[in-house]
Design an enzyme around this catalytic site. Structure first.
Site, PDB file in Angstrom:
ATOM      1  CG  ASP A   1      14.518   6.789  38.015  1.00 24.83           C
ATOM      2  OD1 ASP A   1      14.123   7.203  36.832  1.00 24.83           O
ATOM      3  OD2 ASP A   1      13.554   7.131  38.869  1.00 24.83           O
TER       4      ASP A   1
ATOM      5  CB  VAL B   1      17.395   2.502  52.015  1.00 21.31           C
ATOM      6  CG1 VAL B   1      18.452   2.416  50.826  1.00 21.31           C
ATOM      7  CG2 VAL B   1      16.368   3.547  52.063  1.00 21.31           C
TER       8      VAL B   1
ATOM      9  CG  ASN C   1      21.153  11.109  48.418  1.00 20.16           C
ATOM     10  OD1 ASN C   1      21.037  12.395  48.872  1.00 20.16           O
ATOM     11  ND2 ASN C   1      20.225  10.844  47.443  1.00 20.16           N
TER      12      ASN C   1
ATOM     13  CE1 TYR D   1      13.225  15.240  54.377  1.00 17.72           C
ATOM     14  CE2 TYR D   1      13.474  17.559  55.272  1.00 17.72           C
ATOM     15  CZ  TYR D   1      13.676  16.407  54.204  1.00 17.72           C
ATOM     16  OH  TYR D   1      14.929  16.579  53.633  1.00 17.72           O
TER      17      TYR D   1
END
Length: 247
Positions: free
Chosen positions: A41, A64, A90, A156
C-alpha cells in the site's frame, strides 16, 4: 529539492485519510514519509505522490504498536531527509459494532488500545525531539467519537477520548517549546476503515454524498499545518452537517 523543503511523516498512510493527507501535503510542497504496516500500500501511494506532485515520497513500513519501529521511522526520516517538520498521527483501528461488552474479545480490546493509544503515544514521543528543532507541527487525527459517547463501539470511542486528552496535554508542554499541536476530529469518513473488524467498510456503509471525505480531512490537516507561529489550530471538528440529528 533543497534542505529547506519541509518534511512530513504520516502514519496510517497506506490508504484512506493517511493517503489523502500524503497527497495534500505533497501538493503543498512537502516531502512525505509514509508509514503503515503494509508495504505494498505504501509503495503504491509513494509512486502516485512522486508521479503526480514531483516531490520525494519515502515508504517506511512501520508497526506503530512497536516503540522501536516508530523510533526507527523517525530516525530514517532524519537520515533520508535531514529534518522533520510535520508528524501526522493517523494510524488507527476500530472494533466490531454492537458487541456486548462481556462478549468483546480481549484480543479486540488489546488491538484497539495498542494501536490507537499506545501507537499515538509512541509516535508523538519519537517525533517531538525532531519537531522541536524545526518548530514544527504535530497533528493528531481524532474522531467525533472522542467527544461524544458511542454505544456501538465503546472501546474505540474511549481510545479517541484518551487521544483528545493526550493531544491537549502534550500541547501544553510542546507549545512552550515552539511545537504546534493540533487535533482534527472527523465524523464518519467513507474509507476502507472497518474492513478488518466490521464485515463492511465505511465506504460500503456510508453514503459518500452525505459524509465528509478523506480529502476533506486531509484539507483540515493541511489547515493545521499551514498555521504560522504563534498561531495554532488547537482543535478542528469536521462533521457532516446533520451529525447531531440522533441527539
Amino acid at each position: 529539492m533543497d534542505d529547506d523543503t519541509p518534511v512530513a511523516v504520516i502514519t496510517g498512510a497506506g490508504r484512506g485519510i493517511g493517503a489523502a493527507t500524503a497527497r495534500r501535503l505533497a501538493a503543498d510542497g512537502h516531502r512525505v514519509v509514509l508509514a503503515s504496516r503494509t508495504a505494498a500500500d505504501l509503495e503504491r501511494v509513494a509512486d502516485e505522490v512522486e508521479t503526480e506532485y514531483g516531490v520525494p515520497a519515502h515508504a517506511v513500513p512501520t508497526d506503530v504498536t512497536d516503540p522501536e519501529a516508530v523510533r526507527a521511522l523517525v530516525d530514517t526520516t532524519r537520515e533520508r531527509c535531514g529534518r522533520l517538520d510535520v508528524a501526522v498521527v493517523n494510524a488507527g483501528v476500530g472494533e466490531p459494532q454492537n458487541v456486548p461488552l462481556e462478549e468483546l474479545s480481549l484480543e479486540t480490546y488489546d488491538t484497539v488500545t495498542r494501536t490507537n493509544v499506545d501507537g499515538a503515544f509512541y509516535t508523538a514521543r519519537a517525533a517531538l525531539p525532531a519537531l522541536r528543532e524545526t518548530e514544527g507541527t504535530l497533528v493528531f487525527v481524532g474522531s467525533y467519537l472522542g467527544k461524544f459517547p458511542s454505544t456501538k463501539t465503546p472501546v474505540y470511542a474511549a481510545s479517541k477520548w484518551w487521544l483528545r486528552g493526550f493531544a491537549h496535554s502534550v500541547a501544553g508542554r510542546a507549545g512552550q517549546e515552539g511545537v504546534a499541536v493540533s487535533l482534527v476530529n472527523p465524523s464518519g469518513v467513507d474509507t476502507s476503515f472497518g474492513r478488518d473488524t466490521r464485515g463492511e467498510t465505511n465506504a460500503e456503509r456510508l453514503d459518500s454524498e452525505e459524509v465528509v471525505s478523506a480529502e476533506d480531512v486531509a484539507d483540515a490537516v493541511a489547515t493545521c499545518v499551514g498555521q504560522e507561529s504563534p498561531g495554532t489550530v488547537a482543535e478542528l471538528d469536521l462533521y457532516r452537517r446533520d451529525i447531531h440529528e440522533k441527539f
